[in-house]
Design a protein around this motif. Structure first.
Motif, PDB file in Angstrom:
ATOM      1  N   LEU A 122       0.780  -1.232   0.000  1.00 57.26           N
ATOM      2  CA  LEU A 122       0.000   0.000   0.000  1.00 57.26           C
ATOM      3  C   LEU A 122       0.814   1.287   0.000  1.00 57.26           C
ATOM      4  CD1 LEU A 122      -2.872  -1.016   2.449  1.00 57.26           C
ATOM      5  CD2 LEU A 122      -2.883  -1.023  -0.050  1.00 57.26           C
ATOM      6  N   SER A 123       2.135   1.193   0.005  1.00 60.85           N
ATOM      7  CA  SER A 123       2.922   2.430   0.053  1.00 60.85           C
ATOM      8  C   SER A 123       4.193   2.351  -0.784  1.00 60.85           C
ATOM      9  CB  SER A 123       3.279   2.774   1.501  1.00 60.85           C
ATOM     10  OG  SER A 123       4.026   1.723   2.094  1.00 60.85           O
ATOM     11  N   ALA A 124       4.174   1.552  -1.812  1.00 63.50           N
ATOM     12  CA  ALA A 124       5.377   1.331  -2.615  1.00 63.50           C
ATOM     13  C   ALA A 124       5.779   2.549  -3.431  1.00 63.50           C
ATOM     14  CB  ALA A 124       5.175   0.142  -3.554  1.00 63.50           C
ATOM     15  N   PHE A 125       4.794   3.377  -3.811  1.00 68.53           N
ATOM     16  CA  PHE A 125       5.061   4.480  -4.727  1.00 68.53           C
ATOM     17  C   PHE A 125       4.849   5.834  -4.062  1.00 68.53           C
ATOM     18  CE2 PHE A 125       2.874   1.072  -7.242  1.00 68.53           C
ATOM     19  CZ  PHE A 125       4.021   0.530  -7.790  1.00 68.53           C
ATOM     20  N   SER A 126       5.657   6.777  -4.418  1.00 71.76           N
ATOM     21  CA  SER A 126       5.487   8.138  -3.905  1.00 71.76           C
ATOM     22  C   SER A 126       4.249   8.781  -4.516  1.00 71.76           C
ATOM     23  CB  SER A 126       6.728   8.986  -4.222  1.00 71.76           C
ATOM     24  OG  SER A 126       6.925   9.051  -5.624  1.00 71.76           O
ATOM     25  N   SER A 127       3.896   9.937  -4.008  1.00 70.84           N
ATOM     26  CA  SER A 127       2.776  10.700  -4.545  1.00 70.84           C
ATOM     27  C   SER A 127       3.100  11.203  -5.943  1.00 70.84           C
ATOM     28  CB  SER A 127       2.469  11.886  -3.625  1.00 70.84           C
ATOM     29  OG  SER A 127       1.632  12.816  -4.271  1.00 70.84           O
ATOM     30  N   GLU A 128       2.076  11.422  -6.725  1.00 69.94           N
ATOM     31  CA  GLU A 128       2.257  12.035  -8.045  1.00 69.94           C
ATOM     32  C   GLU A 128       2.586  13.521  -7.940  1.00 69.94           C
ATOM     33  OE1 GLU A 128      -2.114  12.551  -7.084  1.00 69.94           O
ATOM     34  OE2 GLU A 128      -0.454  11.201  -6.623  1.00 69.94           O
ATOM     35  N   ASN A 129       2.540  14.046  -6.711  1.00 71.64           N
ATOM     36  CA  ASN A 129       2.795  15.477  -6.501  1.00 71.64           C
ATOM     37  C   ASN A 129       4.126  15.751  -5.805  1.00 71.64           C
ATOM     38  OD1 ASN A 129       0.212  16.359  -7.547  1.00 71.64           O
ATOM     39  ND2 ASN A 129      -0.698  15.541  -5.678  1.00 71.64           N
ATOM     40  N   TYR A 163      10.936  -1.476 -14.208  1.00 68.45           N
ATOM     41  CA  TYR A 163      11.071  -2.749 -13.509  1.00 68.45           C
ATOM     42  C   TYR A 163      10.034  -3.718 -14.077  1.00 68.45           C
ATOM     43  CZ  TYR A 163      13.235   0.488 -10.217  1.00 68.45           C
ATOM     44  OH  TYR A 163      14.002   1.474  -9.652  1.00 68.45           O
ATOM     45  N   THR A 164      10.442  -4.953 -14.317  1.00 65.61           N
ATOM     46  CA  THR A 164       9.543  -5.964 -14.862  1.00 65.61           C
ATOM     47  C   THR A 164       9.351  -7.079 -13.845  1.00 65.61           C
ATOM     48  OG1 THR A 164      10.271  -5.481 -17.129  1.00 65.61           O
ATOM     49  CG2 THR A 164       9.151  -7.574 -16.756  1.00 65.61           C
ATOM     50  N   PHE A 165       8.079  -7.398 -13.559  1.00 60.31           N
ATOM     51  CA  PHE A 165       7.739  -8.418 -12.574  1.00 60.31           C
ATOM     52  C   PHE A 165       6.937  -9.535 -13.232  1.00 60.31           C
ATOM     53  CE2 PHE A 165       8.414  -4.611 -10.111  1.00 60.31           C
ATOM     54  CZ  PHE A 165       8.990  -5.045  -8.929  1.00 60.31           C
ATOM     55  N   ARG A 166       7.174 -10.753 -12.754  1.00 57.09           N
ATOM     56  CA  ARG A 166       6.434 -11.921 -13.229  1.00 57.09           C
ATOM     57  C   ARG A 166       5.844 -12.657 -12.029  1.00 57.09           C
ATOM     58  NH1 ARG A 166       9.797 -16.477 -16.285  1.00 57.09           N
ATOM     59  NH2 ARG A 166      10.293 -17.057 -14.128  1.00 57.09           N
ATOM     60  N   LEU A 167       4.645 -13.167 -12.218  1.00 55.63           N
ATOM     61  CA  LEU A 167       3.996 -13.918 -11.145  1.00 55.63           C
ATOM     62  C   LEU A 167       4.816 -15.148 -10.778  1.00 55.63           C
ATOM     63  CD1 LEU A 167       1.321 -13.963  -9.445  1.00 55.63           C
ATOM     64  CD2 LEU A 167       0.466 -15.605 -11.136  1.00 55.63           C
ATOM     65  N   GLU A 168       5.055 -15.299  -9.480  1.00 54.95           N
ATOM     66  CA  GLU A 168       5.759 -16.468  -8.962  1.00 54.95           C
ATOM     67  C   GLU A 168       5.089 -16.869  -7.657  1.00 54.95           C
ATOM     68  OE1 GLU A 168      10.032 -17.033  -7.062  1.00 54.95           O
ATOM     69  OE2 GLU A 168      10.182 -16.969  -9.254  1.00 54.95           O
ATOM     70  N   GLY A 169       4.359 -17.959  -7.673  1.00 54.07           N
ATOM     71  CA  GLY A 169       3.596 -18.360  -6.500  1.00 54.07           C
ATOM     72  C   GLY A 169       2.518 -17.332  -6.196  1.00 54.07           C
ATOM     73  N   ARG A 170       2.523 -16.813  -4.977  1.00 51.29           N
ATOM     74  CA  ARG A 170       1.534 -15.817  -4.568  1.00 51.29           C
ATOM     75  C   ARG A 170       2.177 -14.436  -4.446  1.00 51.29           C
ATOM     76  NH1 ARG A 170      -3.071 -18.046  -5.740  1.00 51.29           N
ATOM     77  NH2 ARG A 170      -4.224 -16.842  -4.179  1.00 51.29           N
ATOM     78  N   ASP A 171       3.107 -14.148  -5.330  1.00 50.54           N
ATOM     79  CA  ASP A 171       3.773 -12.842  -5.323  1.00 50.54           C
ATOM     80  C   ASP A 171       4.246 -12.544  -6.739  1.00 50.54           C
ATOM     81  OD1 ASP A 171       4.883 -10.445  -4.373  1.00 50.54           O
ATOM     82  OD2 ASP A 171       5.668 -11.404  -2.561  1.00 50.54           O
ATOM     83  N   MET A 172       4.812 -11.353  -6.929  1.00 47.38           N
ATOM     84  CA  MET A 172       5.372 -10.946  -8.213  1.00 47.38           C
ATOM     85  C   MET A 172       6.879 -10.758  -8.017  1.00 47.38           C
ATOM     86  SD  MET A 172       2.637 -10.655 -10.230  1.00 47.38           S
ATOM     87  CE  MET A 172       3.231  -9.709 -11.626  1.00 47.38           C
ATOM     88  N   ARG A 173       7.669 -11.492  -8.790  1.00 47.30           N
ATOM     89  CA  ARG A 173       9.120 -11.430  -8.655  1.00 47.30           C
ATOM     90  C   ARG A 173       9.725 -10.478  -9.687  1.00 47.30           C
ATOM     91  NH1 ARG A 173      13.460 -16.510  -9.055  1.00 47.30           N
ATOM     92  NH2 ARG A 173      15.340 -15.205  -8.922  1.00 47.30           N
ATOM     93  N   PRO A 228      16.536 -12.721  -4.882  1.00 49.08           N
ATOM     94  CA  PRO A 228      15.208 -12.445  -5.437  1.00 49.08           C
ATOM     95  C   PRO A 228      14.510 -11.284  -4.727  1.00 49.08           C
ATOM     96  CG  PRO A 228      15.529 -14.795  -5.166  1.00 49.08           C
ATOM     97  CD  PRO A 228      16.692 -14.138  -4.494  1.00 49.08           C
ATOM     98  N   ILE A 229      13.877 -10.430  -5.505  1.00 49.45           N
ATOM     99  CA  ILE A 229      13.142  -9.280  -4.977  1.00 49.45           C
ATOM    100  C   ILE A 229      11.677  -9.445  -5.364  1.00 49.45           C
ATOM    101  CG2 ILE A 229      12.839  -6.762  -5.110  1.00 49.45           C
ATOM    102  CD1 ILE A 229      15.840  -6.555  -5.709  1.00 49.45           C
ATOM    103  N   TYR A 230      10.780  -9.291  -4.383  1.00 49.66           N
ATOM    104  CA  TYR A 230       9.352  -9.499  -4.615  1.00 49.66           C
ATOM    105  C   TYR A 230       8.574  -8.208  -4.379  1.00 49.66           C
ATOM    106  CZ  TYR A 230      10.486 -14.433  -4.782  1.00 49.66           C
ATOM    107  OH  TYR A 230      11.024 -15.647  -5.134  1.00 49.66           O
ATOM    108  N   LEU A 231       7.536  -8.037  -5.188  1.00 50.46           N
ATOM    109  CA  LEU A 231       6.755  -6.798  -5.166  1.00 50.46           C
ATOM    110  C   LEU A 231       6.170  -6.505  -3.791  1.00 50.46           C
ATOM    111  CD1 LEU A 231       5.554  -4.431  -6.742  1.00 50.46           C
ATOM    112  CD2 LEU A 231       3.677  -5.945  -7.447  1.00 50.46           C
ATOM    113  N   SER A 232       5.712  -7.517  -3.101  1.00 48.41           N
ATOM    114  CA  SER A 232       5.064  -7.304  -1.804  1.00 48.41           C
ATOM    115  C   SER A 232       6.031  -6.791  -0.747  1.00 48.41           C
ATOM    116  CB  SER A 232       4.417  -8.594  -1.311  1.00 48.41           C
ATOM    117  OG  SER A 232       5.414  -9.572  -1.009  1.00 48.41           O
ATOM    118  N   LYS A 233       7.341  -6.983  -0.963  1.00 49.63           N
ATOM    119  CA  LYS A 233       8.341  -6.633   0.044  1.00 49.63           C
ATOM    120  C   LYS A 233       9.016  -5.285  -0.211  1.00 49.63           C
ATOM    121  CE  LYS A 233       7.672 -10.676   1.893  1.00 49.63           C
ATOM    122  NZ  LYS A 233       6.886 -10.808   3.151  1.00 49.63           N
ATOM    123  N   ILE A 234       8.718  -4.658  -1.330  1.00 48.01           N
ATOM    124  CA  ILE A 234       9.384  -3.400  -1.664  1.00 48.01           C
ATOM    125  C   ILE A 234       8.758  -2.264  -0.855  1.00 48.01           C
ATOM    126  CG2 ILE A 234       9.870  -1.733  -3.501  1.00 48.01           C
ATOM    127  CD1 ILE A 234       9.850  -4.081  -5.460  1.00 48.01           C
TER     128      ILE A 234
END
Length: 245
Positions: A122-129, A163-173, A228-234
């Protein structure tokens, strides 16, 4: 959806946040301006209702992406959401109060018409402002292409990174990274990393004359050693950008 449409939608959302915070159960409020809503804005209102059950309280929908992420022939959904904390309306470098609430991402897999949430960050990206200093801040432009999720940052004349992510199990790698370091049309260098093969390609422009359109790239291959880096952990994509691969 084009990058320009994303900007317009972001501005529209920002104008609604105060009303949403006061009454979060009602999203389809009328804009304070007399201008009619654009087709993109109307669609976003409909999507907010459609995916309401998957969006946490005090968050609003910022953008919707659709595409097949697990190769089952069904359209999966990626939601870009935004917090609505009123304390995050802050003064920018021009003395204007702007919405600095961070944005997040939710990945939903389509299981025969029902959605299963597999990633929520829920907070991976900064504001657009965010302030961009002497230039505008990088623009987030995510997409789903050929079964992978691409998190693209466009930075105008200075180039881009992605950054390019691919589904791996129940996360995006994280499986790939690409960037282009530019000065207007002139390209200083380009980088491409395949995290599955652990190979990195650096292309450096040997022509140092900005006014000359001719590019002469020197290519250098090397190996990377990245866990390995996963989307949920960034925690913050701006911090991920500072990593040395």
């Amino acid at each position: 959806m084009s990058a320009q449409s994303t900007i317009k939608i972001g501005v529209f959302i920002a104008s609604l946040l105060s009303a949403i915070v006061l009454n979060p159960s009602v999203y389809a409020v009328q804009s304070a301006s007399a201008e009619p809503l654009s087709p993109e804005q109307l669609q976003l209102q409909k999507d907010q209702k459609t995916y309401h059950a998957y969006i946490p309280p005090k968050y609003v929908l910022f953008e919707v992406l659709k595409g097949d992420l697990n190769k089952d022939g069904q359209a999966d959904v990626v939601l870009i959401v935004k917090n609505t904390d009123p304390n995050m309306w802050l003064e920018n470098q021009f003395g204007e109060r702007v919405d600095r609430n961070r944005r997040g991402i939710i990945v939903l897999l389509n299981e025969h018409g029902k959605y299963q949430k597999v990633v929520q960050n829920l907070s991976a990206f900064s504001s657009e402002n965010e302030d961009g200093g002497v230039y505008f801040a990088p623009e987030l432009a995510p997409s789903i292409e050929k079964g992978v999720l691409k998190i693209h940052y466009a930075h105008g004349r200075y180039g881009y990174w992605r950054y390019t992510f691919r589904l791996e199990g129940r996360d995006m790698r994280l499986i790939g990274y690409d960037d282009s370091d530019n000065h207007g049309p002139y390209i200083h260098s380009q980088t491409s990393i395949n995290f599955l093969s652990q190979k990195k390609l650096l292309r450096e422009n040997l022509n140092q004359h900005y006014e000359d359109d001719e590019t002469r790239f020197k290519e250098t291959w090397s190996r990377v050693n990245a866990a390995p880096i996963y989307l949920s952990k960034i925690k913050d994509f701006s911090e991920l950008d500072r990593l040395e691969f």
